[in-house]
Design a protein around this motif. Structure first.
Motif, short mmCIF file in Angstrom:
data_model
loop_
_atom_site.label_atom_id
_atom_site.label_comp_id
_atom_site.label_asym_id
_atom_site.label_seq_id
_atom_site.Cartn_x
_atom_site.Cartn_y
_atom_site.Cartn_z
N GLY A 167 26.17 27.68 20.13
CA GLY A 167 26.32 28.35 18.85
C GLY A 167 27.13 29.62 18.91
N GLU A 168 27.33 30.19 20.10
CA GLU A 168 28.10 31.43 20.18
C GLU A 168 29.58 31.13 20.40
N THR A 169 30.42 32.08 20.09
CA THR A 169 31.86 31.90 20.27
C THR A 169 32.24 32.11 21.72
N LEU A 170 33.41 31.64 22.07
CA LEU A 170 33.86 31.84 23.45
C LEU A 170 34.14 33.32 23.71
N GLN A 171 34.54 34.06 22.66
CA GLN A 171 34.75 35.51 22.84
C GLN A 171 33.45 36.20 23.24
N THR A 172 32.33 35.77 22.64
CA THR A 172 31.04 36.37 22.97
C THR A 172 30.66 36.04 24.41
N THR A 173 30.86 34.80 24.80
CA THR A 173 30.55 34.40 26.18
C THR A 173 31.41 35.17 27.17
N PHE A 174 32.71 35.26 26.87
CA PHE A 174 33.62 35.96 27.77
C PHE A 174 33.27 37.44 27.87
N LYS A 175 32.93 38.04 26.75
CA LYS A 175 32.58 39.47 26.76
C LYS A 175 31.35 39.72 27.62
N ARG A 176 30.38 38.81 27.56
CA ARG A 176 29.17 38.99 28.35
C ARG A 176 29.50 38.90 29.87
N ALA A 177 30.35 37.96 30.24
CA ALA A 177 30.75 37.86 31.64
C ALA A 177 31.56 39.08 32.07
N ASP A 178 32.41 39.58 31.17
CA ASP A 178 33.24 40.74 31.48
C ASP A 178 32.37 41.98 31.68
N GLU A 179 31.33 42.11 30.86
CA GLU A 179 30.43 43.25 31.02
C GLU A 179 29.67 43.17 32.34
N ALA A 180 29.28 41.94 32.73
CA ALA A 180 28.62 41.76 34.02
C ALA A 180 29.55 42.12 35.16
N LEU A 181 30.85 41.82 35.00
CA LEU A 181 31.83 42.19 36.03
C LEU A 181 31.88 43.70 36.19
N TYR A 182 31.94 44.42 35.09
CA TYR A 182 32.00 45.88 35.19
C TYR A 182 30.73 46.46 35.80
N GLN A 183 29.62 45.84 35.52
CA GLN A 183 28.38 46.28 36.18
C GLN A 183 28.45 46.06 37.69
N ALA A 184 29.04 44.93 38.09
CA ALA A 184 29.18 44.65 39.51
C ALA A 184 30.12 45.66 40.17
N LYS A 185 31.18 46.03 39.49
CA LYS A 185 32.11 47.00 40.06
C LYS A 185 31.48 48.40 40.11
N ASN A 186 30.72 48.74 39.08
CA ASN A 186 30.07 50.06 39.06
C ASN A 186 28.91 50.16 40.03
N SER A 187 28.43 48.97 40.47
CA SER A 187 27.29 48.96 41.39
C SER A 187 27.71 48.85 42.86
N GLY A 188 28.99 49.04 43.11
CA GLY A 188 29.42 49.05 44.51
C GLY A 188 30.44 47.99 44.87
N ARG A 189 30.78 47.09 43.94
CA ARG A 189 31.78 46.04 44.14
C ARG A 189 31.37 45.03 45.20
N ASN A 190 32.24 44.05 45.43
CA ASN A 190 32.02 42.98 46.40
C ASN A 190 30.66 42.31 46.18
N GLN A 191 30.43 41.92 44.92
CA GLN A 191 29.18 41.26 44.60
C GLN A 191 29.33 40.41 43.34
N VAL A 192 28.34 39.56 43.11
CA VAL A 192 28.29 38.70 41.93
C VAL A 192 27.07 39.08 41.13
N LEU A 193 27.31 39.38 39.84
CA LEU A 193 26.20 39.67 38.94
C LEU A 193 26.19 38.67 37.80
N ALA A 194 25.01 38.22 37.43
CA ALA A 194 24.86 37.25 36.34
C ALA A 194 24.34 37.95 35.12
N ALA A 195 24.90 37.59 33.97
CA ALA A 195 24.43 38.14 32.69
C ALA A 195 23.64 37.05 31.99
#
Length: 368
Positions: free
Chosen positions: A340-368
């Motif tokens: 039911g959600e748009t692909l923009q919403t899905t992509f934004k959620r993954a992008d935000e998880a990426l920034y959390q991974a980078k802000n948390s020290g990088r070289n890691q995978v975070l799931a949203a």
């Protein structure tokens, strides 16, 4: 290209050759009708007529069998163009020896000249002229044999004019036929060049020039298709997962070691990602050092480990452009598309998880 598609191409080519062969048989059938007409008119005895039809049937059958069993594929010209043009002349020359009137022989010359035009499908100018002069020499030989064995049926002034006219006509037909053949050849080359250019244009429009991965537009179109497919599926444990991947400290790498080193890192990381993902997964470069990975028919329990395998594979890479011991790492944000959600919403959620991974020290995978 698969073996099946090659086999299909061979079958199509053989089918086309058979059609051309049937056209040649139709042309020879006109000669056969002329033979029957001369016999019915009393200008030709029965014996050469029977020999004509027996030899024509034998030669035609052999040609069809050679084509049906694929023996022709071993030849330099699988279409057997010269053979198909020349063989009908042999029984025709035999029949012409028994024709009582010179006008009857000219009839065969006209029909044989039409057969030369089949060479325009494949032969070059030298081959066309070779066939034309073989025809002319064949008729010259027939006239000489008749002058020796049956001089009463030869009127030399008329035969001399006929030989001259026939040579002229054959030369013109051969030249025009070779001209048509050359035009067909040039058109074929242009078509191949155009097809190659179209492939290059598609590559330029859909591929990233540096990494050869699908570019942003292409990977996002694939993402949109996968979202639509996911929406159509019945609810279940499998869903659509994506990961937004970013190479850590890539700007620092460019500034410190140069853009050439950065380009090589992008290429090698791209190849590593492609080699690591499953068959059916999809990856594209969405800009700079960022990539989008699409995991169809997956789940949170499988999407994160898939992203983790990629992270470890990149971390294990070694680069000649970088000092020994320097490691290139990546960070990733993973999420699952919700119905039911748009692909923009899905992509934004993954992008935000990426920034959390980078802000948390990088070289890691975070799931949203």
């Amino acid at each position: 290209m698969t073996a099946e598609s090659i086999e299909q191409r061979i079958q199509r080519a053989q089918s086309l050759r058979l059609k051309r062969m049937i056209w040649g048989f139709a042309n020879h059938a006109c000669t056969a009708l002329a033979v029957i007409g001369l016999y019915l008119g009393g200008f030709l005895p029965m014996e050469p007529v029977l020999v004509f039809f027996a030899s024509s049937l034998l030669c035609g059958t052999l040609l069809v069998l050679v084509l049906q069993f694929g023996i022709n594929l071993r030849f330099k010209d699988p279409s057997m163009t010269m053979i198909q043009i020349i063989w009908p002349v042999i029984p025709s020359l035999y029949v012409m020896f028994f024709v009582a009137l010179p006008q009857g022989r000219i009839l065969f010359l006209l029909l044989a000249t039409g057969g030369i035009m089949f060479g325009a499908l494949a032969l070059n100018r030298r081959q066309m002229l070779t066939i034309a002069w073989l025809f002319w020499l064949g008729y010259l030989g027939l006239v000489l044999v008749l002058g020796w064995l049956a001089p009463e049926r030869i009127y030399w002034p008329l035969e001399a004019v006929t030989l001259f006219a026939y040579a002229s006509v054959l030369s013109i037909v051969a030249y025009l036929g070779s001209f048509i053949s050359e035009l067909r050849h040039q058109l074929s080359i242009r078509n191949r060049e155009l097809k190659h250019a179209n492939v290059e244009l598609v590559e330029l429009a859909t591929r990233d020039s540096l990494t050869s991965l699908p570019n942003r537009r292409t990977v996002m179109e694939q993402f949109e298709r996968e979202v639509a497919r996911s929406e159509r599926q019945s609810p279940g444990p499998k869903a659509l997962g994506i990961s937004v991947l970013d190479i850590d400290h890539f700007k620092r790498i460019n500034d410190t070691f140069g853009h050439q080193a950065g380009d090589e890192i992008l290429r090698k990381v791209s190849r590593t990602i492609q080699a690591t993902i499953r068959k059916g997964d999809y990856v594209g470069r969405i800009g700079g050092e960022e990539f989008l990975l699409i995991f169809p028919d997956t789940s949170p329990d499988h999407a994160v480990p898939a992203a983790e395998r990629i992270r470890k594979a990149v971390e294990a890479l070694r680069f000649d452009e970088l000092p020994e011991g320097y490691r290139v790492t990546v960070s990733q944000g993973v999420t699952i598309h919700q119905v039911g959600e748009t692909l923009q919403t899905t992509f934004k959620r993954a992008d935000e998880a990426l920034y959390q991974a980078k802000n948390s020290g990088r070289n890691q995978v975070l799931a949203a």
